[in-house]
Design a protein around this motif. Structure first.
Motif, mmCIF file in Angstrom:
data_model
loop_
_atom_site.group_PDB
_atom_site.id
_atom_site.type_symbol
_atom_site.label_atom_id
_atom_site.label_comp_id
_atom_site.label_asym_id
_atom_site.label_seq_id
_atom_site.Cartn_x
_atom_site.Cartn_y
_atom_site.Cartn_z
ATOM 1 N N VAL A 101 0.858 -1.189 0.000
ATOM 2 C CA VAL A 101 0.000 0.000 0.000
ATOM 3 C C VAL A 101 0.890 1.234 0.000
ATOM 4 N N THR A 102 0.324 2.390 -0.328
ATOM 5 C CA THR A 102 1.204 3.540 -0.528
ATOM 6 C C THR A 102 1.677 4.209 0.755
ATOM 7 N N ASP A 103 0.859 4.255 1.794
ATOM 8 C CA ASP A 103 1.084 5.199 2.899
ATOM 9 C C ASP A 103 1.338 6.591 2.332
ATOM 10 N N HIS A 104 0.484 6.977 1.392
ATOM 11 C CA HIS A 104 0.556 8.315 0.800
ATOM 12 C C HIS A 104 0.368 9.339 1.916
ATOM 13 N N SER A 105 1.419 10.125 2.189
ATOM 14 C CA SER A 105 1.371 11.079 3.300
ATOM 15 C C SER A 105 2.037 12.379 2.885
ATOM 16 N N PRO A 106 1.316 13.212 2.140
ATOM 17 C CA PRO A 106 1.899 14.427 1.574
ATOM 18 C C PRO A 106 1.894 15.584 2.560
ATOM 19 N N SER A 107 2.579 16.640 2.156
ATOM 20 C CA SER A 107 2.526 17.898 2.883
ATOM 21 C C SER A 107 2.800 19.011 1.873
ATOM 22 N N THR A 108 2.697 20.232 2.323
ATOM 23 C CA THR A 108 3.109 21.337 1.466
ATOM 24 C C THR A 108 4.628 21.312 1.311
ATOM 25 N N ALA A 109 5.109 21.866 0.206
ATOM 26 C CA ALA A 109 6.533 21.775 -0.126
ATOM 27 C C ALA A 109 7.410 22.439 0.928
ATOM 28 N N ASP A 110 6.909 23.475 1.580
ATOM 29 C CA ASP A 110 7.745 24.189 2.549
ATOM 30 C C ASP A 110 8.054 23.353 3.779
ATOM 31 N N LEU A 111 7.254 22.323 4.042
ATOM 32 C CA LEU A 111 7.513 21.450 5.194
ATOM 33 C C LEU A 111 8.569 20.395 4.904
ATOM 34 N N LYS A 112 8.954 20.256 3.639
ATOM 35 C CA LYS A 112 10.010 19.313 3.262
ATOM 36 C C LYS A 112 11.353 20.057 3.261
ATOM 37 N N THR A 113 11.793 20.449 4.475
ATOM 38 C CA THR A 113 13.038 21.187 4.621
ATOM 39 C C THR A 113 14.232 20.260 4.439
ATOM 40 N N ALA A 114 15.419 20.831 4.329
ATOM 41 C CA ALA A 114 16.635 20.041 4.133
ATOM 42 C C ALA A 114 17.114 19.376 5.420
ATOM 43 N N ASP A 115 16.520 19.717 6.550
ATOM 44 C CA ASP A 115 16.869 19.105 7.831
ATOM 45 C C ASP A 115 15.953 17.907 8.059
ATOM 46 N N PHE A 116 16.517 16.707 8.049
ATOM 47 C CA PHE A 116 15.691 15.513 8.188
ATOM 48 C C PHE A 116 14.996 15.438 9.546
ATOM 49 N N ALA A 117 15.535 16.095 10.545
ATOM 50 C CA ALA A 117 14.910 16.031 11.872
ATOM 51 C C ALA A 117 13.612 16.818 11.913
ATOM 52 N N THR A 118 13.525 17.905 11.163
ATOM 53 C CA THR A 118 12.353 18.771 11.240
ATOM 54 C C THR A 118 11.430 18.658 10.031
ATOM 55 N N ALA A 119 11.894 18.091 8.934
ATOM 56 C CA ALA A 119 11.056 17.959 7.734
ATOM 57 C C ALA A 119 9.877 17.044 8.014
ATOM 58 N N TRP A 120 8.745 17.311 7.346
ATOM 59 C CA TRP A 120 7.600 16.418 7.450
ATOM 60 C C TRP A 120 7.986 15.043 6.899
ATOM 61 N N GLY A 121 7.570 14.000 7.611
ATOM 62 C CA GLY A 121 7.888 12.636 7.194
ATOM 63 C C GLY A 121 6.733 12.008 6.448
ATOM 64 N N GLY A 122 6.869 11.874 5.151
ATOM 65 C CA GLY A 122 5.820 11.226 4.362
ATOM 66 C C GLY A 122 6.204 11.201 2.901
ATOM 67 N N ILE A 123 5.832 10.135 2.223
ATOM 68 C CA ILE A 123 6.096 9.955 0.801
ATOM 69 C C ILE A 123 4.777 10.077 0.051
ATOM 70 N N SER A 124 4.756 10.859 -1.023
ATOM 71 C CA SER A 124 3.582 10.929 -1.890
ATOM 72 C C SER A 124 3.715 9.877 -2.980
ATOM 73 N N GLY A 125 2.744 8.955 -3.052
ATOM 74 C CA GLY A 125 2.933 7.864 -3.988
ATOM 75 C C GLY A 125 1.716 7.355 -4.710
ATOM 76 N N LEU A 126 0.553 7.968 -4.524
ATOM 77 C CA LEU A 126 -0.675 7.393 -5.076
ATOM 78 C C LEU A 126 -0.591 7.155 -6.581
ATOM 79 N N GLN A 127 -0.207 8.151 -7.328
ATOM 80 C CA GLN A 127 -0.274 8.052 -8.785
ATOM 81 C C GLN A 127 0.783 7.108 -9.359
#
Length: 446
Positions: free
Chosen positions: A309-335
Protein backbone atom coordinates in the motif's frame (compact mmCIF):
# COMPACT_ATOMS: atom_id res chain seq x y z
CA UNK A 1 -24.50 -12.18 -21.86
CA UNK A 2 -27.66 -10.88 -23.54
CA UNK A 3 -28.16 -8.17 -20.88
CA UNK A 4 -24.56 -6.92 -21.05
CA UNK A 5 -24.23 -3.16 -21.37
CA UNK A 6 -20.45 -3.12 -21.72
CA UNK A 7 -17.95 -5.67 -23.00
CA UNK A 8 -14.20 -5.33 -22.47
CA UNK A 9 -11.92 -7.58 -24.48
CA UNK A 10 -8.18 -8.10 -24.08
CA UNK A 11 -5.61 -10.71 -24.96
CA UNK A 12 -4.38 -10.39 -21.35
CA UNK A 13 -6.98 -10.33 -18.57
CA UNK A 14 -5.77 -11.03 -15.03
CA UNK A 15 -8.35 -13.26 -13.35
CA UNK A 16 -8.20 -15.30 -10.14
CA UNK A 17 -7.41 -18.33 -12.31
CA UNK A 18 -4.52 -16.61 -14.10
CA UNK A 19 -3.90 -14.37 -17.09
CA UNK A 20 -5.73 -15.24 -20.28
CA UNK A 21 -7.35 -13.78 -23.36
CA UNK A 22 -10.93 -13.05 -22.36
CA UNK A 23 -14.12 -11.10 -22.85
CA UNK A 24 -15.50 -9.45 -19.70
CA UNK A 25 -19.16 -8.47 -19.59
CA UNK A 26 -20.59 -5.75 -17.39
CA UNK A 27 -24.14 -4.84 -16.43
CA UNK A 28 -25.28 -2.21 -13.93
CA UNK A 29 -21.70 -1.64 -12.80
CA UNK A 30 -21.05 -5.28 -11.97
CA UNK A 31 -19.02 -7.94 -13.75
CA UNK A 32 -21.48 -10.53 -15.01
CA UNK A 33 -19.17 -12.98 -16.81
CA UNK A 34 -15.59 -13.68 -17.87
CA UNK A 35 -15.89 -15.49 -21.20
CA UNK A 36 -13.66 -16.82 -23.96
CA UNK A 37 -11.93 -14.15 -26.01
CA UNK A 38 -13.88 -14.76 -29.21
CA UNK A 39 -17.34 -14.75 -27.63
CA UNK A 40 -19.83 -12.86 -29.81
CA UNK A 41 -20.81 -9.42 -28.51
CA UNK A 42 -24.54 -8.61 -28.24
CA UNK A 43 -25.68 -5.87 -30.58
CA UNK A 44 -26.88 -3.72 -27.68
CA UNK A 45 -23.57 -3.85 -25.81
CA UNK A 46 -20.71 -1.39 -26.20
CA UNK A 47 -17.41 -3.11 -27.00
CA UNK A 48 -14.09 -1.81 -25.71
CA UNK A 49 -11.33 -3.73 -27.45
CA UNK A 50 -8.16 -3.22 -25.43
CA UNK A 51 -5.91 -5.17 -27.76
CA UNK A 52 -2.80 -6.42 -25.96
CA UNK A 53 -3.07 -3.99 -23.04
CA UNK A 54 -3.53 -5.79 -19.73
CA UNK A 55 -6.91 -5.60 -18.01
CA UNK A 56 -6.46 -5.89 -14.27
CA UNK A 57 -8.74 -5.27 -11.30
CA UNK A 58 -8.60 -1.74 -9.97
CA UNK A 59 -6.14 -1.42 -7.11
CA UNK A 60 -7.34 -1.10 -3.51
CA UNK A 61 -5.11 1.16 -1.41
CA UNK A 62 -5.86 0.75 2.28
CA UNK A 63 -3.34 3.30 3.58
CA UNK A 64 -3.86 6.88 2.39
CA UNK A 65 -3.64 10.18 4.28
CA UNK A 66 -6.02 12.54 2.48
CA UNK A 67 -5.76 15.23 5.21
CA UNK A 68 -9.19 16.68 4.41
CA UNK A 69 -10.68 18.73 6.08
CA UNK A 70 -8.31 20.84 8.13
CA UNK A 71 -5.08 20.34 6.22
CA UNK A 72 -6.54 20.37 2.72
CA UNK A 73 -3.60 22.44 1.51
CA UNK A 74 -1.55 19.25 2.03
CA UNK A 75 -3.84 17.14 -0.21
CA UNK A 76 -7.65 16.82 -0.21
CA UNK A 77 -10.19 14.34 -1.56
CA UNK A 78 -10.42 15.94 -5.00
CA UNK A 79 -6.70 15.77 -5.73
CA UNK A 80 -5.98 12.53 -3.88
CA UNK A 81 -8.67 10.59 -5.69
CA UNK A 82 -7.68 12.05 -9.07
CA UNK A 83 -4.08 10.98 -8.46
CA UNK A 84 -5.28 7.55 -7.38
CA UNK A 85 -7.43 7.14 -10.49
CA UNK A 86 -4.53 8.20 -12.71
CA UNK A 87 -2.50 5.40 -11.15
CA UNK A 88 -5.09 2.64 -11.55
CA UNK A 89 -6.41 2.79 -7.97
CA UNK A 90 -10.20 2.55 -7.75
CA UNK A 91 -10.70 2.25 -3.97
CA UNK A 92 -8.88 3.89 -1.07
CA UNK A 93 -9.32 3.81 2.69
CA UNK A 94 -8.51 7.12 4.36
CA UNK A 95 -6.39 7.24 7.49
CA UNK A 96 -7.90 8.95 10.54
CA UNK A 97 -5.16 11.49 11.19
CA UNK A 98 -3.63 14.60 9.65
CA UNK A 99 -7.14 15.87 9.01
CA UNK A 100 -8.85 18.21 11.45
CA UNK A 101 -10.83 16.72 13.03
CA UNK A 102 -9.29 13.25 13.16
CA UNK A 103 -11.68 10.33 12.66
CA UNK A 104 -11.95 9.43 16.35
CA UNK A 105 -15.68 9.89 17.01
CA UNK A 106 -18.81 9.24 14.98
CA UNK A 107 -19.34 12.99 14.67
CA UNK A 108 -15.88 13.43 13.21
CA UNK A 109 -16.52 10.55 10.79
CA UNK A 110 -19.69 12.28 9.60
CA UNK A 111 -17.69 15.47 9.02
CA UNK A 112 -15.15 13.61 6.91
CA UNK A 113 -17.86 11.84 4.91
CA UNK A 114 -19.63 15.13 4.20
CA UNK A 115 -16.42 16.68 2.88
CA UNK A 116 -15.54 13.66 0.72
CA UNK A 117 -18.97 12.93 -0.74
CA UNK A 118 -18.89 15.24 -3.78
CA UNK A 119 -15.12 15.18 -4.33
CA UNK A 120 -14.36 11.47 -4.67
CA UNK A 121 -13.29 10.33 -8.13
CA UNK A 122 -12.97 6.77 -6.77
CA UNK A 123 -14.61 4.82 -3.95
CA UNK A 124 -13.53 5.94 -0.47
CA UNK A 125 -13.81 4.36 2.96
CA UNK A 126 -12.48 5.40 6.36
CA UNK A 127 -10.41 4.01 9.20
CA UNK A 128 -11.18 5.13 12.73
CA UNK A 129 -8.55 6.14 15.25
CA UNK A 130 -7.69 4.64 18.65
CA UNK A 131 -6.47 7.27 21.12
CA UNK A 132 -5.69 7.09 24.84
CA UNK A 133 -9.04 8.67 25.74
CA UNK A 134 -11.54 7.36 23.17
CA UNK A 135 -12.11 3.70 24.08
CA UNK A 136 -15.80 4.57 24.54
CA UNK A 137 -15.96 5.74 20.91
CA UNK A 138 -14.56 2.59 19.31
CA UNK A 139 -17.71 0.47 19.17
CA UNK A 140 -19.89 3.36 17.94
CA UNK A 141 -17.34 4.01 15.17
CA UNK A 142 -17.35 0.33 14.30
CA UNK A 143 -21.15 0.36 14.15
CA UNK A 144 -20.99 3.47 11.95
CA UNK A 145 -18.95 1.57 9.38
CA UNK A 146 -15.25 2.33 9.80
CA UNK A 147 -13.04 -0.47 8.50
CA UNK A 148 -10.95 -0.75 11.66
CA UNK A 149 -8.81 1.41 13.93
CA UNK A 150 -5.41 3.03 13.55
CA UNK A 151 -3.07 3.44 16.51
CA UNK A 152 0.46 4.70 17.01
CA UNK A 153 2.87 3.20 19.52
CA UNK A 154 5.18 6.24 19.24
CA UNK A 155 4.43 9.92 18.61
CA UNK A 156 2.41 10.43 15.44
CA UNK A 157 3.80 13.83 14.48
CA UNK A 158 0.52 15.69 15.10
CA UNK A 159 -0.60 16.65 18.60
CA UNK A 160 -4.29 15.84 18.07
CA UNK A 161 -3.49 12.14 17.56
CA UNK A 162 -1.44 10.96 20.58
CA UNK A 163 0.09 7.50 20.72
CA UNK A 164 -0.85 4.61 22.99
CA UNK A 165 1.40 3.24 25.71
CA UNK A 166 1.23 -0.49 26.37
CA UNK A 167 -1.55 -0.23 28.98
CA UNK A 168 -3.62 1.97 26.69
CA UNK A 169 -2.97 -0.41 23.79
CA UNK A 170 -4.24 -3.28 25.92
CA UNK A 171 -7.46 -1.42 26.78
CA UNK A 172 -8.16 -0.38 23.20
CA UNK A 173 -7.32 -3.79 21.80
CA UNK A 174 -9.52 -5.55 24.34
CA UNK A 175 -12.44 -3.34 23.35
CA UNK A 176 -11.84 -3.92 19.64
CA UNK A 177 -11.41 -7.67 20.12
CA UNK A 178 -14.80 -7.69 21.84
CA UNK A 179 -16.49 -7.04 18.49
CA UNK A 180 -13.78 -8.78 16.43
CA UNK A 181 -12.63 -5.53 14.89
CA UNK A 182 -9.22 -4.85 13.36
CA UNK A 183 -6.46 -2.73 14.89
CA UNK A 184 -3.87 -1.42 12.44
CA UNK A 185 -0.68 -0.21 14.08
CA UNK A 186 2.24 2.10 13.44
CA UNK A 187 4.74 -0.06 15.30
CA UNK A 188 7.85 1.77 16.51
CA UNK A 189 8.85 1.65 20.17
CA UNK A 190 9.22 5.15 21.68
CA UNK A 191 11.93 4.11 24.16
CA UNK A 192 14.17 2.75 21.41
CA UNK A 193 13.58 5.90 19.38
CA UNK A 194 14.46 8.10 22.38
CA UNK A 195 17.66 6.13 22.96
CA UNK A 196 18.79 6.40 19.34
CA UNK A 197 21.21 9.18 18.32
CA UNK A 198 19.34 12.35 17.35
CA UNK A 199 21.74 14.58 15.43
CA UNK A 200 19.38 16.38 13.08
CA UNK A 201 20.66 18.08 9.97
CA UNK A 202 20.77 17.13 6.29
CA UNK A 203 22.63 13.79 6.42
CA UNK A 204 20.36 10.87 5.59
CA UNK A 205 22.66 8.48 7.46
CA UNK A 206 21.96 10.41 10.66
CA UNK A 207 18.22 10.26 10.12
CA UNK A 208 18.38 6.53 9.43
CA UNK A 209 20.29 5.98 12.67
CA UNK A 210 17.58 7.90 14.55
CA UNK A 211 14.89 5.35 13.52
CA UNK A 212 16.63 1.98 14.11
CA UNK A 213 15.21 -1.36 13.11
CA UNK A 214 15.03 -2.51 16.73
CA UNK A 215 12.39 0.18 17.38
CA UNK A 216 10.13 -1.61 14.89
CA UNK A 217 11.10 -5.08 16.05
CA UNK A 218 10.39 -4.36 19.71
CA UNK A 219 7.04 -2.72 19.01
CA UNK A 220 5.94 -5.55 16.73
CA UNK A 221 6.91 -8.15 19.35
CA UNK A 222 4.81 -6.30 21.96
CA UNK A 223 1.86 -6.02 19.59
CA UNK A 224 2.02 -9.72 18.80
CA UNK A 225 2.06 -10.47 22.52
CA UNK A 226 -1.08 -8.43 23.10
CA UNK A 227 -2.84 -9.98 20.10
CA UNK A 228 -1.94 -13.48 21.30
CA UNK A 229 -3.27 -12.79 24.80
CA UNK A 230 -6.56 -11.31 23.57
CA UNK A 231 -7.01 -13.41 20.41
CA UNK A 232 -7.30 -10.08 18.61
CA UNK A 233 -6.85 -9.19 14.93
CA UNK A 234 -3.93 -6.84 14.33
CA UNK A 235 -2.22 -5.49 11.24
CA UNK A 236 1.33 -4.12 11.09
CA UNK A 237 1.49 -0.97 9.01
CA UNK A 238 4.32 0.01 6.62
CA UNK A 239 6.85 -2.64 7.66
CA UNK A 240 10.37 -1.52 6.80
CA UNK A 241 12.53 -3.76 9.03
CA UNK A 242 13.41 -7.15 7.62
CA UNK A 243 14.58 -8.15 11.10
CA UNK A 244 10.96 -8.35 12.28
CA UNK A 245 9.99 -11.02 9.76
CA UNK A 246 10.99 -14.06 11.89
CA UNK A 247 8.78 -12.72 14.72
CA UNK A 248 5.85 -12.48 12.35
CA UNK A 249 6.39 -15.93 10.85
CA UNK A 250 6.60 -17.50 14.31
CA UNK A 251 3.46 -15.71 15.49
CA UNK A 252 1.48 -16.90 12.50
CA UNK A 253 2.68 -20.46 13.06
CA UNK A 254 1.17 -20.19 16.56
CA UNK A 255 -2.12 -18.97 15.15
CA UNK A 256 -1.80 -15.30 16.10
CA UNK A 257 -4.03 -13.26 13.80
CA UNK A 258 -1.49 -10.80 12.43
CA UNK A 259 -1.23 -9.42 8.91
CA UNK A 260 1.47 -7.17 7.47
CA UNK A 261 1.90 -4.56 4.77
CA UNK A 262 4.85 -2.81 3.21
CA UNK A 263 5.06 0.13 0.81
CA UNK A 264 6.37 0.90 -2.67
CA UNK A 265 9.12 3.18 -1.34
CA UNK A 266 10.57 0.42 0.82
CA UNK A 267 10.54 -1.94 -2.16
CA UNK A 268 11.95 0.43 -4.77
CA UNK A 269 14.17 3.01 -3.02
CA UNK A 270 17.25 2.38 -0.88
CA UNK A 271 19.08 4.33 1.80
CA UNK A 272 22.28 4.19 -0.22
CA UNK A 273 20.77 6.35 -2.97
CA UNK A 274 19.10 9.04 -0.85
CA UNK A 275 20.97 12.34 -1.28
CA UNK A 276 21.72 14.38 1.80
CA UNK A 277 19.11 17.09 2.30
CA UNK A 278 16.57 15.32 0.05
CA UNK A 279 13.71 15.11 2.52
CA UNK A 280 11.25 14.07 -0.18
CA UNK A 281 12.64 10.64 0.77
CA UNK A 282 11.81 11.05 4.48
CA UNK A 283 9.22 8.75 6.01
CA UNK A 284 8.82 6.94 9.31
CA UNK A 285 9.88 4.21 9.60
CA UNK A 286 12.61 5.10 7.12
CA UNK A 287 13.73 3.77 3.77
CA UNK A 288 16.47 1.29 4.68
CA UNK A 289 19.44 -0.35 2.99
CA UNK A 290 19.38 -2.50 -0.14
CA UNK A 291 20.10 -5.71 1.79
CA UNK A 292 17.07 -5.04 3.97
CA UNK A 293 14.98 -4.42 0.86
CA UNK A 294 15.89 -7.88 -0.40
CA UNK A 295 14.40 -9.36 2.79
CA UNK A 296 11.12 -7.53 2.19
CA UNK A 297 10.87 -8.86 -1.36
CA UNK A 298 11.55 -12.39 -0.15
CA UNK A 299 8.80 -12.00 2.46
CA UNK A 300 6.37 -10.85 -0.21
CA UNK A 301 7.27 -13.89 -2.29
CA UNK A 302 6.67 -16.34 0.56
CA UNK A 303 3.52 -14.63 1.83
CA UNK A 304 4.85 -13.32 5.15
CA UNK A 305 4.06 -9.80 3.95
CA UNK A 306 0.47 -9.78 2.76
CA UNK A 307 0.12 -6.61 0.76
CA UNK A 308 1.62 -3.41 -0.63
CA UNK A 309 0.00 0.00 0.00
CA UNK A 310 1.20 3.54 -0.53
CA UNK A 311 1.08 5.20 2.90
CA UNK A 312 0.56 8.31 0.80
CA UNK A 313 1.37 11.08 3.30
CA UNK A 314 1.90 14.43 1.57
CA UNK A 315 2.53 17.90 2.88
CA UNK A 316 3.11 21.34 1.47
CA UNK A 317 6.53 21.77 -0.13
CA UNK A 318 7.74 24.19 2.55
CA UNK A 319 7.51 21.45 5.19
CA UNK A 320 10.01 19.31 3.26
CA UNK A 321 13.04 21.19 4.62
CA UNK A 322 16.63 20.04 4.13
CA UNK A 323 16.87 19.10 7.83
CA UNK A 324 15.69 15.51 8.19
CA UNK A 325 14.91 16.03 11.87
CA UNK A 326 12.35 18.77 11.24
CA UNK A 327 11.06 17.96 7.73
CA UNK A 328 7.60 16.42 7.45
CA UNK A 329 7.89 12.64 7.19
CA UNK A 330 5.82 11.23 4.36
CA UNK A 331 6.10 9.95 0.80
CA UNK A 332 3.58 10.93 -1.89
CA UNK A 333 2.93 7.86 -3.99
CA UNK A 334 -0.68 7.39 -5.08
CA UNK A 335 -0.27 8.05 -8.78
CA UNK A 336 3.01 6.16 -9.15
CA UNK A 337 2.59 3.14 -6.88
CA UNK A 338 1.57 0.57 -9.49
CA UNK A 339 4.32 1.55 -11.91
CA UNK A 340 6.99 1.78 -9.19
CA UNK A 341 6.19 -1.67 -7.80
CA UNK A 342 5.85 -3.24 -11.23
CA UNK A 343 9.21 -1.81 -12.33
CA UNK A 344 11.02 -3.49 -9.45
CA UNK A 345 8.86 -6.62 -9.47
CA UNK A 346 9.60 -7.44 -13.10
CA UNK A 347 13.32 -6.94 -12.47
CA UNK A 348 13.12 -9.50 -9.66
CA UNK A 349 11.19 -12.07 -11.72
CA UNK A 350 7.70 -11.43 -10.38
CA UNK A 351 4.59 -11.19 -12.55
CA UNK A 352 1.73 -8.76 -12.84
CA UNK A 353 -0.41 -11.44 -11.23
CA UNK A 354 1.79 -11.11 -8.15
CA UNK A 355 1.39 -7.33 -8.15
CA UNK A 356 -2.40 -7.66 -8.43
CA UNK A 357 -2.41 -10.08 -5.51
CA UNK A 358 -0.39 -7.69 -3.33
CA UNK A 359 -2.09 -4.43 -4.32
CA UNK A 360 -5.68 -5.42 -5.06
CA UNK A 361 -6.77 -8.90 -3.99
CA UNK A 362 -5.18 -8.95 -0.54
CA UNK A 363 -5.86 -5.31 0.25
CA UNK A 364 -9.53 -5.84 -0.60
CA UNK A 365 -9.51 -8.84 1.75
CA UNK A 366 -7.83 -6.82 4.52
CA UNK A 367 -10.64 -4.27 4.36
CA UNK A 368 -13.34 -6.95 4.11
CA UNK A 369 -14.22 -5.77 0.60
CA UNK A 370 -13.31 -8.98 -1.20
CA UNK A 371 -16.92 -9.76 -2.07
CA UNK A 372 -16.93 -6.62 -4.26
CA UNK A 373 -13.37 -5.57 -5.01
CA UNK A 374 -9.98 -7.02 -5.85
CA UNK A 375 -10.67 -9.43 -8.71
CA UNK A 376 -12.06 -9.70 -12.21
CA UNK A 377 -14.78 -12.22 -11.50
CA UNK A 378 -18.57 -12.40 -11.76
CA UNK A 379 -20.33 -10.46 -9.01
CA UNK A 380 -17.47 -8.06 -8.36
CA UNK A 381 -17.62 -4.35 -9.07
CA UNK A 382 -16.50 -3.54 -12.61
CA UNK A 383 -13.43 -1.65 -11.38
CA UNK A 384 -10.50 -1.95 -13.79
CA UNK A 385 -7.12 -0.55 -14.69
CA UNK A 386 -5.83 -0.90 -18.24
CA UNK A 387 -2.05 -1.14 -18.27
CA UNK A 388 0.63 -1.13 -20.94
CA UNK A 389 3.19 -3.03 -18.86
CA UNK A 390 6.12 -2.76 -21.27
CA UNK A 391 5.82 0.96 -21.94
CA UNK A 392 7.97 3.32 -19.88
CA UNK A 393 7.75 6.93 -18.75
CA UNK A 394 10.03 9.28 -16.88
CA UNK A 395 8.46 10.84 -13.78
CA UNK A 396 7.91 14.57 -14.21
CA UNK A 397 6.46 16.13 -11.05
CA UNK A 398 4.50 18.59 -13.19
CA UNK A 399 2.47 15.68 -14.54
CA UNK A 400 1.27 14.49 -11.13
CA UNK A 401 -2.28 15.04 -9.88
CA UNK A 402 -1.24 15.35 -6.21
CA UNK A 403 -1.91 18.79 -4.78
CA UNK A 404 1.76 19.15 -3.82
CA UNK A 405 4.00 17.62 -6.46
CA UNK A 406 6.95 16.73 -4.27
CA UNK A 407 8.04 13.21 -5.16
CA UNK A 408 10.91 10.87 -4.36
CA UNK A 409 10.48 9.38 -7.85
CA UNK A 410 11.29 12.53 -9.84
CA UNK A 411 13.40 11.72 -12.89
CA UNK A 412 13.03 7.96 -12.56
CA UNK A 413 12.04 5.88 -15.56
CA UNK A 414 9.26 3.44 -14.65
CA UNK A 415 7.59 0.58 -16.47
CA UNK A 416 3.81 0.38 -16.75
CA UNK A 417 1.66 3.13 -18.24
CA UNK A 418 -1.94 3.27 -17.01
CA UNK A 419 -4.02 3.87 -20.14
CA UNK A 420 -7.41 4.10 -18.46
CA UNK A 421 -9.19 3.44 -15.19
CA UNK A 422 -12.79 2.25 -14.80
CA UNK A 423 -15.13 2.48 -11.81
CA UNK A 424 -18.23 0.26 -11.81
CA UNK A 425 -18.16 0.06 -15.60
CA UNK A 426 -17.55 3.75 -16.27
CA UNK A 427 -14.24 5.02 -17.60
CA UNK A 428 -13.18 7.71 -15.14
CA UNK A 429 -9.78 8.59 -16.60
CA UNK A 430 -8.16 7.93 -19.97
CA UNK A 431 -4.91 9.40 -21.28
CA UNK A 432 -4.98 12.12 -18.63
CA UNK A 433 -8.61 13.20 -19.15
CA UNK A 434 -10.91 12.87 -16.14
CA UNK A 435 -14.67 12.66 -15.72
CA UNK A 436 -16.48 14.44 -12.91
CA UNK A 437 -16.29 12.59 -9.58
CA UNK A 438 -18.17 9.28 -9.65
CA UNK A 439 -16.88 7.66 -6.46
CA UNK A 440 -19.09 6.45 -3.63
CA UNK A 441 -18.45 6.39 0.11
CA UNK A 442 -17.93 2.90 1.47
CA UNK A 443 -18.62 1.45 4.88
CA UNK A 444 -17.42 -1.81 6.37
CA UNK A 445 -19.50 -4.74 5.13
CA UNK A 446 -21.67 -6.13 7.91
Amino acid sequence: MSDAELVLRSTRVITPEGTRAATVTVSAGTITAVLPYDTAVPAAARLEDLGDHVLLPGLVDTHVHVNDPGRTEWEGFWTATRAAAAGGITTLIDMPLNSLPPTTTVGHLRTKQAVARDKAHIDVGFWGGALPDNVKDLRPLHDAGVFGFKAFLSPSGVEEFPHLDQDQLARSLAEIAGFDGLLIVHAEDPHHLAAAPQHGGPRYADFLASRPRDAEDTAIAALIGQARRLDARVHVLHLSSGDALPLIRAARAEGVRVTVETCPHYLTLTAEEVPDGASEFKCCPPIREAANQDLLWAALADGTIDCVVTDHSPSTADLKTADFATAWGGISGLQLSLSAVWTQARRRGHTLEDVVRWMSTRTAALAGLDARKGAIAPGRDADFAVLAPDETFTVDPAGLQHRNRVTAYAGRTLYGVVKSTWLRGERIVADGAFTEPKGTLLTRPR
